[in-house]
Design a protein around this motif. Structure first.
Motif, PDB file in Angstrom:
ATOM      1  N   GLN A   1       0.829  -1.213   0.000  1.00 46.93           N
ATOM      2  CA  GLN A   1       0.000   0.000   0.000  1.00 46.93           C
ATOM      3  C   GLN A   1       0.861   1.259   0.000  1.00 46.93           C
ATOM      4  OE1 GLN A   1      -2.503  -0.573   3.419  1.00 46.93           O
ATOM      5  NE2 GLN A   1      -3.870  -2.033   2.378  1.00 46.93           N
ATOM      6  N   CYS A   2       1.950   1.243   0.779  1.00 41.22           N
ATOM      7  CA  CYS A   2       2.858   2.406   0.805  1.00 41.22           C
ATOM      8  C   CYS A   2       3.498   2.638  -0.557  1.00 41.22           C
ATOM      9  CB  CYS A   2       3.945   2.199   1.855  1.00 41.22           C
ATOM     10  SG  CYS A   2       3.388   2.387   3.550  1.00 41.22           S
ATOM     11  N   ALA A   3       3.710   1.546  -1.299  1.00 34.39           N
ATOM     12  CA  ALA A   3       4.348   1.656  -2.612  1.00 34.39           C
ATOM     13  C   ALA A   3       3.324   1.866  -3.733  1.00 34.39           C
ATOM     14  CB  ALA A   3       5.166   0.406  -2.887  1.00 34.39           C
ATOM     15  N   ASP A   4       2.051   2.149  -3.360  1.00 28.74           N
ATOM     16  CA  ASP A   4       0.970   2.374  -4.342  1.00 28.74           C
ATOM     17  C   ASP A   4       0.764   1.154  -5.235  1.00 28.74           C
ATOM     18  OD1 ASP A   4       0.484   4.963  -3.417  1.00 28.74           O
ATOM     19  OD2 ASP A   4       2.056   5.791  -4.694  1.00 28.74           O
ATOM     20  N   LEU A   5       0.887  -0.034  -4.653  1.00 28.31           N
ATOM     21  CA  LEU A   5       0.653  -1.275  -5.389  1.00 28.31           C
ATOM     22  C   LEU A   5      -0.647  -1.925  -4.917  1.00 28.31           C
ATOM     23  CD1 LEU A   5       4.287  -2.745  -5.478  1.00 28.31           C
ATOM     24  CD2 LEU A   5       3.013  -1.718  -7.368  1.00 28.31           C
ATOM     25  N   ASP A   6      -1.675  -1.101  -4.752  1.00 26.93           N
ATOM     26  CA  ASP A   6      -2.967  -1.612  -4.289  1.00 26.93           C
ATOM     27  C   ASP A   6      -3.542  -2.636  -5.263  1.00 26.93           C
ATOM     28  OD1 ASP A   6      -3.723   0.248  -1.847  1.00 26.93           O
ATOM     29  OD2 ASP A   6      -2.818   1.512  -3.380  1.00 26.93           O
ATOM     30  N   ARG A   7      -3.268  -2.457  -6.555  1.00 30.11           N
ATOM     31  CA  ARG A   7      -3.794  -3.409  -7.538  1.00 30.11           C
ATOM     32  C   ARG A   7      -3.254  -4.811  -7.285  1.00 30.11           C
ATOM     33  NH1 ARG A   7      -2.373  -1.289 -13.320  1.00 30.11           N
ATOM     34  NH2 ARG A   7      -0.416  -0.918 -12.222  1.00 30.11           N
ATOM     35  N   LEU A   8      -1.980  -4.880  -6.892  1.00 30.32           N
ATOM     36  CA  LEU A   8      -1.398  -6.180  -6.597  1.00 30.32           C
ATOM     37  C   LEU A   8      -2.029  -6.785  -5.349  1.00 30.32           C
ATOM     38  CD1 LEU A   8       0.642  -8.385  -7.187  1.00 30.32           C
ATOM     39  CD2 LEU A   8       2.365  -7.059  -5.954  1.00 30.32           C
ATOM     40  N   VAL A   9      -2.286  -5.953  -4.337  1.00 34.37           N
ATOM     41  CA  VAL A   9      -2.942  -6.437  -3.118  1.00 34.37           C
ATOM     42  C   VAL A   9      -4.313  -7.003  -3.452  1.00 34.37           C
ATOM     43  CG1 VAL A   9      -3.853  -5.776  -0.869  1.00 34.37           C
ATOM     44  CG2 VAL A   9      -1.681  -4.826  -1.645  1.00 34.37           C
TER      45      VAL A   9
END
Length: 616
Positions: free
Chosen positions: A447-455
């Motif tokens: 989330q900190c790395a703006d990888l919400d799509r991966l989450v």
């Protein structure tokens, strides 16, 4: 030595804790002190039983176990110079046997007891100074470096620190004895520094030596001047002992001057170059005593000291904080915040956490104990504070790989345990709470790395549970690789490159199998098709000549990438781990699709190496 320890303890407690002189028979009291001094002198200089290090260590244990302090001394008139040069080689090893126990008496509330203890230390320091001036080399009037090594005083920093704090007591006799003792100790440390210096000294050092010698003859009662003079010649460990003594003096329960102790600590930290062990000792001591320190100046000193320690040695500070509390409790987190406030230190401390996460699985007992788990807990705390996010993200890909490998390498979980983790990530419960922390850290990191799509993709494919299952984590890693290739292709290229470097340059041990599983899938199935992670497409606006040149460049890149990949697979085909061999063979098979005949000679050779009964 076993006989000496109770003897020292009994004598000091019996004599130093006597009532004030006004309530005693002065003649008997004086004879008792002389008898004590003569006994100590005989045991130290005439009939030693061990080296000075062993003697001091034994006395230190007595002092710390009985009263939490250290040091003791001797109070008699030393014999003439000729006596010292006739002593055996080991008598000096006993020299500062006593100050350790006596130090515990210098910080008591009773003024009479303090005065007796400081007086004993003064006498003992006087004896030491005389011995240094009139040792075996009578013609030279000084002793050799070997003898100074014999006279090493492991408690010198603590002894000097306690005496300096005693200079702030109201009773005049105690202050004068403390200042005199410091003068004798300075003579000793000056002689030691002189003998340790190179034989050929430049003019500036000789001038400095003359200045120090003149100061030792004139002396002063200015405490700060005395401290700075000692600090010039202290070893790093001795300065640390002095700092820890000052830290003890800053606590509310101390009878020392809190303000003087805080000032001393601040002065000693200037131009200090601590070793990692010194940093660890100071950090641990601050953690233990900080809640006992409420005086405003003392608190400010600690708040200024901690960021400085973190900046001077981020690694030692990180390891020390992890050892303070493996769960990163509230008190320890306050120290983390002080350390992280130092400019530029956050990336360095995060990198240390990363290295610990790569050292061993969370649940495995190793030489470093539970530090990997403590690193995960600290990282979890750091990620909860947004101000550290950008600096943590400098290592997001490396941290992601390390945490994923930790998840799949942790203790094999049964399906019900995996379900318990995934249904309740908030409330920890044994025995799965450690794994739950890992999952939460990966969540927050992405989330900190703006990888919400991966989450979201991992949630949708139920990868969290799959990665934790003992029978499913391999399929989970392969699915994760494919999901990353679709949802964040550019990052998957960088992760592939990172894993590739790990496999090529490092002995991965417990991480080798998950690294090979992940690498085989990502390297062959996704990134191989385009090293740049752009699907192999060229910008439509390029001129024909430029398009040809770029296509050629990418072909060369692909060829180079395949060459590295093949070397890694060939390296790991020699592994003693059967699963690694199988993964490496699968990787080579995928690389040689359509040209398997080129691989046949190597396969036959490997087969013969693995099976001695097969003849080619």
């Amino acid at each position: 030595m076993r006989d000496k320890i109770p003897l020292f303890t009994t004598c000091f407690q019996s004599i130093l804790l006597l009532p004030s002189e006004q309530d005693l028979d002065i003649s008997l009291y004086s004879r008792t002190l002389r008898a004590l001094d003569q006994m100590l002198h005989t045991l130290v200089f005439v009939h030693p039983t061990a080296s000075i290090g062993e003697e001091l260590q034994s006395i230190f244990q007595v002092g710390s176990a009985r009263r939490g302090c250290t040091e003791e001394g001797c109070s008699f008139h030393p014999p003439p110079f000729t006596f010292w040069s006739e002593l055996g080689g080991r008598r000096a090893e006993q020299e500062l046997l006593f100050p350790q126990v006596l130090l515990s008496f210098t910080c008591l509330q009773n003024a009479a007891v303090r005065q007796r203890a400081v007086g004993r230390i003064w006498k003992l320091s006087h004896s030491l100074a005389l011995f240094c001036q009139a040792g075996p080399h009578r013609s030279m009037g000084r002793i050799s470096l070997a003898r100074y090594a014999e006279l090493r005083l492991p408690v010198l920093g603590q002894l000097v620190g306690s005496l300096v704090l005693c200079c702030a007591y109201q009773e005049d006799r105690t202050r004068r004895s403390a200042v005199s003792a410091l003068r004798h100790l300075y003579t000793f440390i000056l002689g030691r520094a002189r003998w340790e210096a190179p034989q050929e000294e430049d003019e500036e050092k000789l001038k400095q030596w003359e200045d120090d010698h003149k100061f030792s003859l004139s002396w002063t009662t200015n405490v700060m001047v005395i401290v700075l003079r000692f600090a010039k010649h202290f070893y790093s460990s001795e300065k640390t002992d002095f700092i820890l003594t000052a830290l003890q003096g800053m606590s509310d329960c101390s009878n020392y001057s809190t303000q003087l102790a805080a000032t001393l600590m601040a002065v000693l930290m200037v131009d200090f170059k601590p070793a990692p062990t010194d940093v660890q000792r100071i950090v641990m001591a601050i953690h233990r005593s900080r809640k006992l320190i409420t005086e405003e100046q003392a608190q400010r000193t600690i708040q200024n000291t901690f960021p400085w320690l973190a900046a001077s040695d981020p690694r030692a500070t990180t390891l020390s904080l992890l050892r303070c509390s493996h769960t990163c409790d509230k008190d320890t987190w306050e120290l983390w915040e002080m350390a992280l406030s130092s400019v530029g230190v956050v990336p360095q401390m995060v990198q240390e956490l990363l290295q610990l996460l790569e050292m061993a699985p969370l649940g495995q007992e190793t030489e470093i104990g539970t530090l990997p788990l403590a690193a995960a807990m600290a990282l979890h705390k750091i990620l909860q504070h947004s101000q550290y996010g950008p600096q943590v993200c400098l290592f997001v890909l490396e941290l992601f790989v390390a945490l994923i490998f930790q998840m799949v390498s942790s203790a094999s979980l049964k399906p019900l345990e995996v379900t318990a983790i995934m249904e309740d990530l908030i409330c920890p419960s044994a025995p799965t709470s450690d794994i739950r922390i890992l999952v939460k850290v990966v969540h927050k990191l992405l989330q900190c790395a703006d990888l919400d799509r991966l989450v979201q993709a991992m949630d949708r494919h139920k990868l969290w549970g799959q990665l934790l299952g003992a029978a499913t984590w391999r399929d989970g890693l392969r699915t994760l690789a494919r999901v990353m290739a679709r949802k964040c292709r550019a990052d998957s290229v960088h992760i592939f490159s990172h894993v590739q470097k790990l496999l090529w340059y490092h002995q991965l041990q417990w991480r080798e199998v998950p690294a090979m599983v992940f690498y085989t899938e990502v390297g062959i199935g996704t990134v191989q098709r385009s090293p740049r992670g752009d699907g192999g497409k060229l910008p439509p606006t390029l001129l024909p000549a430029h398009r040809c040149a770029l296509q050629l460049h990418r072909c060369l890149e692909l060829q180079e990438e395949n060459g590295r990949t093949e070397k890694i697979f060939r390296k790991h085909i020699r592994s003693k781990h059967s699963e690694i061999q199988e993964l490496a063979l699968c990787g080579l098979r995928n690389l040689y699709v359509g040209r398997m005949h080129l691989l046949l000679p190597d396969v036959l050779t490997w087969l013969q190496d693995m099976r001695a009964d097969i003849k080619l």
